[in-house]
Design a protein around this motif. Structure first.
Motif, short mmCIF file in Angstrom:
data_model
loop_
_atom_site.label_atom_id
_atom_site.label_comp_id
_atom_site.label_asym_id
_atom_site.label_seq_id
_atom_site.Cartn_x
_atom_site.Cartn_y
_atom_site.Cartn_z
N ARG A 279 0.84 -1.19 0.00
CA ARG A 279 0.00 0.00 0.00
C ARG A 279 0.88 1.24 0.00
N ASP A 280 0.47 2.19 -0.79
CA ASP A 280 1.28 3.39 -1.02
C ASP A 280 0.96 4.45 0.02
N PRO A 281 1.96 4.95 0.74
CA PRO A 281 1.71 6.02 1.70
C PRO A 281 1.58 7.39 1.04
N GLY A 282 1.68 7.43 -0.28
CA GLY A 282 1.71 8.70 -1.00
C GLY A 282 3.14 9.18 -1.13
N ARG A 283 3.40 9.93 -2.18
CA ARG A 283 4.78 10.32 -2.43
C ARG A 283 4.83 11.66 -3.18
N ALA A 284 5.85 12.42 -2.88
CA ALA A 284 6.10 13.64 -3.65
C ALA A 284 6.74 13.25 -4.97
N ILE A 285 6.41 13.94 -6.00
CA ILE A 285 6.95 13.65 -7.32
C ILE A 285 8.44 13.99 -7.35
N GLN A 286 9.23 13.04 -7.79
CA GLN A 286 10.66 13.28 -7.98
C GLN A 286 10.91 13.63 -9.45
N PRO A 287 11.66 14.69 -9.72
CA PRO A 287 11.90 15.06 -11.12
C PRO A 287 12.66 13.96 -11.85
N ILE A 288 12.22 13.65 -13.05
CA ILE A 288 12.92 12.69 -13.89
C ILE A 288 13.28 13.37 -15.20
N GLN A 289 14.17 12.74 -15.93
CA GLN A 289 14.61 13.30 -17.19
C GLN A 289 13.43 13.43 -18.15
N PRO A 290 13.11 14.61 -18.65
CA PRO A 290 11.98 14.74 -19.57
C PRO A 290 12.21 13.95 -20.85
N ILE A 291 11.13 13.45 -21.41
CA ILE A 291 11.21 12.69 -22.65
C ILE A 291 11.44 13.65 -23.81
N ALA A 344 0.76 10.67 -18.61
CA ALA A 344 -0.03 10.28 -17.44
C ALA A 344 0.84 9.73 -16.32
N LEU A 345 2.04 9.28 -16.65
CA LEU A 345 2.89 8.58 -15.69
C LEU A 345 3.95 9.53 -15.12
N TRP A 346 4.37 9.26 -13.89
CA TRP A 346 5.34 10.12 -13.23
C TRP A 346 6.73 9.50 -13.15
N TRP A 347 6.91 8.26 -13.62
CA TRP A 347 8.21 7.60 -13.55
C TRP A 347 8.72 7.29 -14.96
N ASP A 348 10.00 7.02 -15.07
CA ASP A 348 10.58 6.67 -16.37
C ASP A 348 10.38 5.18 -16.64
N ALA A 349 10.68 4.74 -17.85
CA ALA A 349 10.36 3.37 -18.28
C ALA A 349 11.10 2.34 -17.45
N ALA A 371 14.92 -2.35 -25.36
CA ALA A 371 15.13 -1.59 -24.13
C ALA A 371 14.32 -0.31 -24.22
N ARG A 372 13.22 -0.24 -23.49
CA ARG A 372 12.34 0.94 -23.60
C ARG A 372 12.97 2.18 -22.97
N ASP A 373 14.01 2.00 -22.19
CA ASP A 373 14.86 3.10 -21.75
C ASP A 373 16.27 2.75 -22.19
N PRO A 374 16.81 3.44 -23.17
CA PRO A 374 18.16 3.08 -23.66
C PRO A 374 19.21 3.07 -22.56
N ALA A 375 18.99 3.84 -21.49
CA ALA A 375 19.96 3.87 -20.40
C ALA A 375 20.03 2.55 -19.64
N ALA A 376 19.04 1.68 -19.86
CA ALA A 376 19.01 0.40 -19.15
C ALA A 376 19.74 -0.71 -19.90
N VAL A 377 20.24 -0.43 -21.10
CA VAL A 377 20.84 -1.49 -21.92
C VAL A 377 22.02 -2.15 -21.20
N ASP A 378 22.91 -1.36 -20.64
CA ASP A 378 24.08 -1.93 -19.99
C ASP A 378 23.69 -2.81 -18.81
N ARG A 379 22.71 -2.39 -18.02
CA ARG A 379 22.30 -3.21 -16.88
C ARG A 379 21.58 -4.46 -17.33
N LEU A 380 20.79 -4.36 -18.40
CA LEU A 380 20.16 -5.55 -18.96
C LEU A 380 21.22 -6.55 -19.43
N ARG A 381 22.19 -6.03 -20.12
CA ARG A 381 23.25 -6.89 -20.65
C ARG A 381 24.04 -7.55 -19.52
#
Length: 522
Positions: A279-291, A344-349, A371-381
């Motif tokens: 269950r979510d206690p609620g959260r402040a939005i954290q800035p993410i890299q804009p698309i 609609a979403l507040w988080w990155d892929a 990889a729907r977020d190219p930054a995740a390629v290295d961690r996926l690999r």
């Protein structure tokens, strides 16, 4: 591993399907306790919605009709059942919707809380509360809220302990459907993560014990704001004061009692435990890299007829192929873009796709990863312990070929030996960036990972329909064998959802009618 994540790992691993055993369920369908697909509130005033006859609330009706309404009725012999715009595991539809609107958009002189009755395309007024609690700011005069909840029993009746997963899938489909329908109505829509699950329960009245005597309880899901004026999903710009609105709702005039969906029930304590742990206690939005603008074409939003024609394929022909351009267009449709519905979403892929290409002209059969977020390629690999090719397979998309060859039998085997996973153009396994996401956002983000997989699935459904094909989500799959195929040995990435796309084989024995009687007349 953080202690707060332990219950998530325990549930997730405990509800995996294995070659030698499935996750716990009854193992059969108790038809006598099959839950009703529609909830109602006896004693609540009913308000018909546009575009039905004698309807009001035009914009709200438009969004709900094309996000959560009925798309058709099917009949075979004496059996008759409804299909909906938003897909659902087993067509069981655990998601319920509530509207909170001011007097300008509501019914009467005061703001209200309403339950959406999809079977009638109407609102049932659950609460009338003081006007002072609703924002008077001109920018918010046309705003309204939509809260989504889940009835776990609807899925648990068939799927047992794994049902919590499917409820979250369905929530993600519904979030995407609401955002798309809002865009078609000329509105924006976004999640409001500042609202805790306890707040959502109070706002919708699902925490009122006296209104749920003998009725199945609902689990809070998410809250979204819909309005015509622009706003940024990553900043709270809806001027409602949460504490004042909740106080007004508590003091409001409530009407209606929830209907019972089944007379008999089976209790699955594991579902109650994971619901409490996430269950979510609620959260402040954290800035993410804009698309930023992508290299691939921005996908056009569907129109209303396409949304209403969406269906889940039951079987595919096993013969048809698509060309490479159509294939890449479908993949582009699930990539985050600086346009609806992604705003609609507040988080990155956090969801990536392991794709099994079967019949795509111009793309060699084999296993690929998107990889729907190219930054995740290295961690996926790094997470994949096998020797894989990782050959770039597109000039624009972050798509990589991992292994060549006919993968149909493997795709079928991994998806609980279902032919539909091998009979399409391609099938895929959605891989969640699992532990890193839980570490970053806490255990409640376990739900969000499934939401994102359902969100992506909704766009795949519509992309398939636009291409003259059909898709279906596959919730039954062997979890760890998917990881074994890629050499994943920990919880860094986890398989959450399977999907397949192809040409459907229609059942000519079924008859089809429109979703609502007034659509038949028109």
């Amino acid at each position: 591993m953080a202690a707060v994540v332990v219950p998530v790992h325990a549930y997730h691993d405990g509800t995996k399907h294995h070659f030698h055993r499935f996750a716990r369920s009854l193992g059969y369908l108790d038809w006598a306790s099959q839950p009703s697909p529609f909830r109602s509130f006896a004693g609540a005033a009913e308000i018909p919605l546009w575009p039905g006859p004698a309807a009001s609330m035009t914009s709200i009706g438009d969004v709900l009709r094309h996000a959560l309404g009925l798309s058709a009725w099917k009949q075979f012999g004496a059996s008759r059942w409804a299909l909906r715009v938003n897909p659902s595991s087993g067509n069981l539809h655990p998601t319920e919707a509530y509207v909170i609107a001011g007097a300008a958009l509501g019914q009467g002189d005061t703001p209200g809380v309403y339950h959406y009755a999809a079977d009638r395309h109407a609102l049932e007024q659950r609460c009338a509360f003081g006007a002072a609690a609703w924002p008077a700011d001109a920018a918010d005069s046309d705003a309204w809220l939509i809260a989504l909840t889940s009835i776990h029993w609807r899925e648990a009746w068939k799927y047992g302990e794994r049902a919590f997963r499917y409820c979250q899938h369905d929530m993600g489909h519904a979030i995407a459907a609401v955002r798309i329908a809002a865009a078609m109505a000329g509105c924006r829509a976004a999640l409001l993560p500042e609202w805790s699950h306890a707040d959502i329960a109070t706002l919708t009245g699902i925490d009122r014990d006296e209104d749920y005597v003998e009725a199945e309880r609902e689990e809070p899901g998410c809250l979204m704001v819909v309005r015509r004026s622009a706003f940024d999903v990553r900043r709270s710009e809806f001027s409602v004061r949460r504490s004042e609105l909740l106080e007004a709702v508590r003091a409001g005039r409530w009407t209606g009692r929830a209907s019972q969906l089944s007379e008999d029930h089976t209790t699955w304590a594991f579902i109650d435990e994971i619901a409490a742990a996430t269950r979510d206690p609620g959260r402040a939005i954290q800035p993410i890299q804009p698309i930023t603008s992508p290299d691939y074409p921005i996908t056009r939003l569907p129109d209303r007829p396409l949304v209403l024609q969406r269906r889940s394929a039951v079987s595919l022909d096993g013969m048809s192929a698509i060309d490479a351009a159509t294939f890449f267009a479908m993949l582009s449709a699930v990539m985050p873009q600086p346009s609806p519905p992604w705003d609609a979403l507040w988080w990155d892929a956090r969801i990536h796709l392991a794709i099994f290409v079967h019949r795509v002209d111009g793309v060699a059969p084999g296993v690929y990863v998107l990889a729907r977020d190219p930054a995740a390629v290295d961690r996926l690999r790094a997470a994949c312990g096998r020797e894989l090719l990782w050959e770039r397979a597109s000039d624009t998309l972050p798509l990589y070929r991992l292994a060549p060859g006919d993968s149909r039998s493997v795709a079928r085997r991994l998806s609980c030996d279902q032919d539909i996973a091998a009979d399409g153009f391609f099938s895929l396994k959605m891989l969640a960036d699992f532990d890193a996401s839980l570490d970053a956002f806490g255990p409640s983000f376990y739900r969000h990972l499934f939401w994102e997989s359902g969100f992506v699935g909704q766009l795949l459904y519509l992309a398939a329909e636009a291409a003259g094909a059909r898709a279906t989500g596959i919730g039954c799959f062997y979890d760890d064998p998917v990881h074994d195929l890629l050499g994943i040995t920990d919880h860094s990435f986890q398989s959450l959802y399977h999907f397949t796309v192809g040409i459907p084989v229609e059942d000519g024995r079924l008859t089809t009618e429109p979703g609502y009687p007034w659509e038949v007349r028109s």
